[in-house]
Design a protein around this motif. Sequence first.
Motif, PDB file in Angstrom:
ATOM      1  N   ILE A 265       0.840  -1.201   0.000  1.00  0.00           N
ATOM      2  CA  ILE A 265       0.000   0.000   0.000  1.00  0.00           C
ATOM      3  C   ILE A 265       0.873   1.248   0.000  1.00  0.00           C
ATOM      4  CG2 ILE A 265      -1.598   1.352   1.414  1.00  0.00           C
ATOM      5  CD1 ILE A 265      -2.915  -1.281   2.235  1.00  0.00           C
ATOM      6  N   ALA A 266       1.966   1.215   0.799  1.00  0.00           N
ATOM      7  CA  ALA A 266       2.885   2.352   0.819  1.00  0.00           C
ATOM      8  C   ALA A 266       3.513   2.565  -0.555  1.00  0.00           C
ATOM      9  CB  ALA A 266       3.974   2.133   1.869  1.00  0.00           C
ATOM     10  N   MET A 267       3.879   1.460  -1.218  1.00  0.00           N
ATOM     11  CA  MET A 267       4.460   1.575  -2.552  1.00  0.00           C
ATOM     12  C   MET A 267       3.414   2.094  -3.540  1.00  0.00           C
ATOM     13  SD  MET A 267       7.483   0.610  -1.777  1.00  0.00           S
ATOM     14  CE  MET A 267       8.380   0.343  -3.288  1.00  0.00           C
ATOM     15  N   MET A 268       2.181   1.574  -3.419  1.00  0.00           N
ATOM     16  CA  MET A 268       1.117   2.031  -4.309  1.00  0.00           C
ATOM     17  C   MET A 268       0.834   3.515  -4.105  1.00  0.00           C
ATOM     18  SD  MET A 268      -1.079   1.332  -6.696  1.00  0.00           S
ATOM     19  CE  MET A 268      -1.289  -0.452  -6.780  1.00  0.00           C
ATOM     20  N   VAL A 271       3.473   5.343  -5.899  1.00  0.00           N
ATOM     21  CA  VAL A 271       3.261   5.221  -7.344  1.00  0.00           C
ATOM     22  C   VAL A 271       2.116   6.126  -7.789  1.00  0.00           C
ATOM     23  CG1 VAL A 271       2.549   3.648  -9.192  1.00  0.00           C
ATOM     24  CG2 VAL A 271       4.213   2.895  -7.489  1.00  0.00           C
ATOM     25  N   ASN A 272       1.038   6.180  -6.981  1.00  0.00           N
ATOM     26  CA  ASN A 272      -0.116   7.020  -7.325  1.00  0.00           C
ATOM     27  C   ASN A 272       0.271   8.478  -7.534  1.00  0.00           C
ATOM     28  OD1 ASN A 272      -2.045   4.990  -7.339  1.00  0.00           O
ATOM     29  ND2 ASN A 272      -2.550   5.233  -5.165  1.00  0.00           N
ATOM     30  N   TYR A 282       2.280  -0.024 -13.247  1.00  0.00           N
ATOM     31  CA  TYR A 282       2.624  -0.800 -12.052  1.00  0.00           C
ATOM     32  C   TYR A 282       1.596  -1.898 -11.820  1.00  0.00           C
ATOM     33  CZ  TYR A 282       3.763  -1.656  -7.103  1.00  0.00           C
ATOM     34  OH  TYR A 282       4.105  -2.242  -5.902  1.00  0.00           O
ATOM     35  N   GLY A 283       0.305  -1.585 -12.007  1.00  0.00           N
ATOM     36  CA  GLY A 283      -0.746  -2.592 -11.853  1.00  0.00           C
ATOM     37  C   GLY A 283      -0.593  -3.732 -12.840  1.00  0.00           C
ATOM     38  N   VAL A 421      11.270   8.060 -10.114  1.00  0.00           N
ATOM     39  CA  VAL A 421      10.415   6.919  -9.840  1.00  0.00           C
ATOM     40  C   VAL A 421      11.181   5.607  -9.866  1.00  0.00           C
ATOM     41  CG1 VAL A 421       9.734   6.495 -12.233  1.00  0.00           C
ATOM     42  CG2 VAL A 421       8.131   5.947 -10.374  1.00  0.00           C
ATOM     43  N   ASP A 422      12.358   5.583 -10.494  1.00  0.00           N
ATOM     44  CA  ASP A 422      13.169   4.363 -10.503  1.00  0.00           C
ATOM     45  C   ASP A 422      13.541   3.913  -9.095  1.00  0.00           C
ATOM     46  OD1 ASP A 422      13.067   4.108 -13.191  1.00  0.00           O
ATOM     47  OD2 ASP A 422      15.180   4.526 -13.579  1.00  0.00           O
ATOM     48  N   ALA A 423      13.555   4.835  -8.137  1.00  0.00           N
ATOM     49  CA  ALA A 423      13.855   4.460  -6.755  1.00  0.00           C
ATOM     50  C   ALA A 423      12.859   3.431  -6.236  1.00  0.00           C
ATOM     51  CB  ALA A 423      13.844   5.703  -5.870  1.00  0.00           C
ATOM     52  N   ILE A 424      11.602   3.546  -6.657  1.00  0.00           N
ATOM     53  CA  ILE A 424      10.580   2.584  -6.239  1.00  0.00           C
ATOM     54  C   ILE A 424      10.895   1.208  -6.799  1.00  0.00           C
ATOM     55  CG2 ILE A 424       8.126   2.010  -6.335  1.00  0.00           C
ATOM     56  CD1 ILE A 424       7.518   4.980  -6.527  1.00  0.00           C
TER      57      ILE A 424
END
Length: 488
Positions: A265-268, A271-272, A282-283, A421-424
């Motif tokens: 959820i934290a990652m989502m 991403v959001n 991502y989905g 965003v590559d960090a994610i």
Amino acid sequence: MSPTSHNLTEGPIGRNLFAFALPILAGNVAQSLNGSVNAVWVGRFLGEEALTATANANNIMFFLIGSVFGIGMAATILIAQAMGARDLTQARRVMGTSATFFIGLSVVIAAFGQWLSRHLLAAMGTPTASLHLAEDYLRVIFLAMPALYAFAFLSAALRGAGDARTPFRFLLIAVLLDIVLNPLLIFGVGPFPRLGIAGSAWATLIGQTTTLIALLFYLRHKRHVLWLGRQDARYFRIDATILRSLIVKGVPMGLQMVLISLAMIAMMTMVNQHGTQTTAAYGAALQLWTYVQMPAMAVGAACSSMAAQNVGAHRWDRVSATARAGVVMNFLMTGALIIPLIVFDRWTLSLFLPSGSDALEVARHLNHIAVWSFLFFGMTFVVSGVVRSTGAVVPPLIILVIALWGIRVPFADFMQPRIGVDAIWWSFPISALCSMVMALAYYRFGNWRKARMLVPDRHEVAVPAEVPATPPSPVADPSAEPDDALVR
């Protein structure tokens, strides 16, 4: 052993492990295929906003399943240990107490979820365009929770008894019903109402409930050793010692599921913040990753049941051999999936995105970075499954906390201003590698072999027969191999 169960304390380790893991893997494939087919209908025909809605709602569903699933995992190990010790009465006691507590708690969670749906989705930062769609979907999923929990619990209990085939057969029925009902309820084909995105959730509810009822009738008809009828009503009364063990051992295992889902959820949420296109990418990648992690999950579940039965039988040489066989099997099976999913990712990812979507290249890029992490994840999953089979449930939880909340989430958050965003995406392989190293270190040097599942009352002095307080050393058996051979 019951004719519908299997003795995992005898015979070749590798062959028995593969034969036991195969139905679990096939069930995972079928279940994930079901989710992917649903995603195809939603993503390609209802649009990126609808796909984003289901991605956010499914993260919450995973969180809620994880919040009670630890009880089921603890029951599985207790049942497997009792079966390994040939104590069928104890296995039935565990079954009754677990069913009463586990299913009752799931009903309470499902009821609270009805009015919490919108608040949970909003707290995740679900995009405004997808919020109402996600709420429509999630409310129905909450109605399906008791059936989902009950079926998952029964499947896990049967695997603890050495029966992996029965859960697989009935899971296939649930999947087929879901796949058939999805387009009928989404688009309103024939006599079925047009329900849109909620129709996908209704298909899950109907399919899962129907299959659960069929499974219960089957167990009764076969007089399965774990079936509890009216004459066995006494087993549904709470046994304090078993309940204490379910909570003390189940809560840490459930927390692992919760922490994983909270991290997702934290990652989502992160991403959001990069917009609908990145979230849709991502989905779509998550759909592929579901398949990649399936061999490790199947082998890990098989290792846990096999190791637990051998712990109950005091066969410590076979416990160590199970860990080694599971690690080798995971690398071969997971590696065999990762390579084609990299080579053909343009085609596979496009299944979950509208034609000509700009999100496709984003999905391919993040997939190339993150998908390799599942090799390390698999090693951790297998080793932790073996460790938990004795009752050592806290150290794997600590390892997970460090990997997810000490490494993955902070790395993704801290490095985004520097590499974007590559960090994610890079946070996945980095945290998975660290988790594997810590799991192997605990397997080699930890005291997990001295743990036990049953937690006696503080006034009790007797040690439960299922797991000795100090297990015999494997080297005392001429056929045993050193426990640290896995990490040599």
